[in-house]
Design a protein around this motif. Sequence first.
Motif, PDB file in Angstrom:
ATOM      1  N   PHE A 102     -31.700  72.905   7.983  1.00  0.00           N
ATOM      2  CA  PHE A 102     -32.396  73.628   6.923  1.00  0.00           C
ATOM      3  C   PHE A 102     -32.684  72.701   5.745  1.00  0.00           C
ATOM      4  O   PHE A 102     -33.804  72.693   5.213  1.00  0.00           O
ATOM      5  N   LEU A 103     -31.702  71.914   5.327  1.00  0.00           N
ATOM      6  CA  LEU A 103     -31.911  70.979   4.219  1.00  0.00           C
ATOM      7  C   LEU A 103     -32.961  69.924   4.559  1.00  0.00           C
ATOM      8  O   LEU A 103     -33.755  69.530   3.699  1.00  0.00           O
ATOM      9  N   ILE A 104     -32.987  69.481   5.802  1.00  0.00           N
ATOM     10  CA  ILE A 104     -33.991  68.500   6.218  1.00  0.00           C
ATOM     11  C   ILE A 104     -35.383  69.118   6.176  1.00  0.00           C
ATOM     12  O   ILE A 104     -36.358  68.464   5.783  1.00  0.00           O
ATOM     13  N   ALA A 105     -35.495  70.393   6.561  1.00  0.00           N
ATOM     14  CA  ALA A 105     -36.792  71.076   6.486  1.00  0.00           C
ATOM     15  C   ALA A 105     -37.265  71.201   5.038  1.00  0.00           C
ATOM     16  O   ALA A 105     -38.447  70.975   4.734  1.00  0.00           O
ATOM     17  N   VAL A 106     -36.351  71.540   4.136  1.00  0.00           N
ATOM     18  CA  VAL A 106     -36.715  71.632   2.716  1.00  0.00           C
ATOM     19  C   VAL A 106     -37.076  70.245   2.182  1.00  0.00           C
ATOM     20  O   VAL A 106     -38.034  70.104   1.415  1.00  0.00           O
ATOM     21  N   LEU A 107     -36.350  69.229   2.606  1.00  0.00           N
ATOM     22  CA  LEU A 107     -36.686  67.851   2.213  1.00  0.00           C
ATOM     23  C   LEU A 107     -38.075  67.481   2.720  1.00  0.00           C
ATOM     24  O   LEU A 107     -38.844  66.834   2.002  1.00  0.00           O
ATOM     25  N   LEU A 130     -36.003  66.223  -7.047  1.00  0.00           N
ATOM     26  CA  LEU A 130     -34.970  66.269  -8.076  1.00  0.00           C
ATOM     27  C   LEU A 130     -34.034  67.458  -7.846  1.00  0.00           C
ATOM     28  O   LEU A 130     -32.809  67.317  -7.947  1.00  0.00           O
ATOM     29  N   GLY A 131     -34.605  68.606  -7.524  1.00  0.00           N
ATOM     30  CA  GLY A 131     -33.782  69.784  -7.236  1.00  0.00           C
ATOM     31  C   GLY A 131     -32.852  69.565  -6.055  1.00  0.00           C
ATOM     32  O   GLY A 131     -31.691  69.971  -6.079  1.00  0.00           O
ATOM     33  N   LEU A 132     -33.353  68.920  -5.007  1.00  0.00           N
ATOM     34  CA  LEU A 132     -32.508  68.615  -3.851  1.00  0.00           C
ATOM     35  C   LEU A 132     -31.395  67.639  -4.204  1.00  0.00           C
ATOM     36  O   LEU A 132     -30.247  67.802  -3.756  1.00  0.00           O
ATOM     37  N   CYS A 133     -31.705  66.618  -4.997  1.00  0.00           N
ATOM     38  CA  CYS A 133     -30.671  65.659  -5.414  1.00  0.00           C
ATOM     39  C   CYS A 133     -29.581  66.351  -6.226  1.00  0.00           C
ATOM     40  O   CYS A 133     -28.392  66.104  -6.017  1.00  0.00           O
ATOM     41  N   VAL A 134     -29.993  67.221  -7.128  1.00  0.00           N
ATOM     42  CA  VAL A 134     -29.014  67.956  -7.939  1.00  0.00           C
ATOM     43  C   VAL A 134     -28.167  68.852  -7.050  1.00  0.00           C
ATOM     44  O   VAL A 134     -26.944  68.928  -7.204  1.00  0.00           O
ATOM     45  N   PHE A 135     -28.809  69.537  -6.105  1.00  0.00           N
ATOM     46  CA  PHE A 135     -28.049  70.399  -5.191  1.00  0.00           C
ATOM     47  C   PHE A 135     -27.044  69.596  -4.381  1.00  0.00           C
ATOM     48  O   PHE A 135     -25.886  69.993  -4.248  1.00  0.00           O
ATOM     49  N   LEU A 136     -27.479  68.461  -3.812  1.00  0.00           N
ATOM     50  CA  LEU A 136     -26.577  67.658  -2.986  1.00  0.00           C
ATOM     51  C   LEU A 136     -25.379  67.152  -3.785  1.00  0.00           C
ATOM     52  O   LEU A 136     -24.258  67.114  -3.282  1.00  0.00           O
ATOM     53  N   ALA A 137     -25.598  66.793  -5.040  1.00  0.00           N
ATOM     54  CA  ALA A 137     -24.490  66.321  -5.881  1.00  0.00           C
ATOM     55  C   ALA A 137     -23.588  67.475  -6.303  1.00  0.00           C
ATOM     56  O   ALA A 137     -22.366  67.355  -6.297  1.00  0.00           O
ATOM     57  N   SER A 138     -24.183  68.594  -6.669  1.00  0.00           N
ATOM     58  CA  SER A 138     -23.369  69.705  -7.164  1.00  0.00           C
ATOM     59  C   SER A 138     -22.617  70.415  -6.038  1.00  0.00           C
ATOM     60  O   SER A 138     -21.667  71.140  -6.302  1.00  0.00           O
ATOM     61  N   GLY A 139     -23.021  70.190  -4.799  1.00  0.00           N
ATOM     62  CA  GLY A 139     -22.301  70.782  -3.672  1.00  0.00           C
ATOM     63  C   GLY A 139     -20.856  70.328  -3.579  1.00  0.00           C
ATOM     64  O   GLY A 139     -20.039  70.963  -2.920  1.00  0.00           O
ATOM     65  N   PHE A 140     -20.524  69.244  -4.260  1.00  0.00           N
ATOM     66  CA  PHE A 140     -19.143  68.763  -4.274  1.00  0.00           C
ATOM     67  C   PHE A 140     -18.283  69.523  -5.278  1.00  0.00           C
ATOM     68  O   PHE A 140     -17.066  69.328  -5.311  1.00  0.00           O
ATOM     69  N   SER A 141     -18.894  70.359  -6.118  1.00  0.00           N
ATOM     70  CA  SER A 141     -18.102  71.057  -7.135  1.00  0.00           C
ATOM     71  C   SER A 141     -18.196  72.574  -7.050  1.00  0.00           C
ATOM     72  O   SER A 141     -17.558  73.262  -7.819  1.00  0.00           O
TER      73      SER A 141
END
Length: 179
Positions: A102-107, A130-141
């Motif tokens: 799903f993330l690859i499709a959105v990318l 930018l939204g995807l980068c923020v999501f990928l980083a914030s997924g750790f918190s």
Amino acid sequence: WNVVEERTLADYFNYLGFGARFMYAEAAYNTYAANPVLGVGLGNYAFYFEKMLPDEFLARTPEVLRILTPEVGRNRLITPKNLYFRILAETGLLGMAAFTAFLIAVLGCALFLWFSMERQQRFWGAAGLLGLCVFLASGFSFDSLAIPNMWVVFGLITAAAWVYARQDDPASDNVLIKG
């Protein structure tokens, strides 16, 4: 921190209060390792938490100790506080593969917009990346799939890609909605 003679990065993170988060993530990974294909089911991580905790002294992480010995009348919410470990623990490799697809499709939608020749499409592509980068980083918190921020961003990315893809497709001009 000043009285510790041998300073390590792990000790520093424990000093900052990350020790409990590392224990939550390790318990989630242990849960995944015990059930690697399908996981334990969405929302069931808490039932396996105590059994899957790593063998470490709990005195260094009072937050985990407090969760394991709750007070009367106080409910407890146990989550891994890491979206990726939670998906692995609760849905296994199949769920992680589906979420990754799903993330690859959105990318792909964001890249389609980013590499466009039109300025407005590139704007949406840059916002999507930018939204995807923020999501990928914030997924750790955070560890909830119910947070609407990510779904709104993913919806905007895919909607923009769909709208601009239909504009570029001459066959879509012949489609009429009959009512």
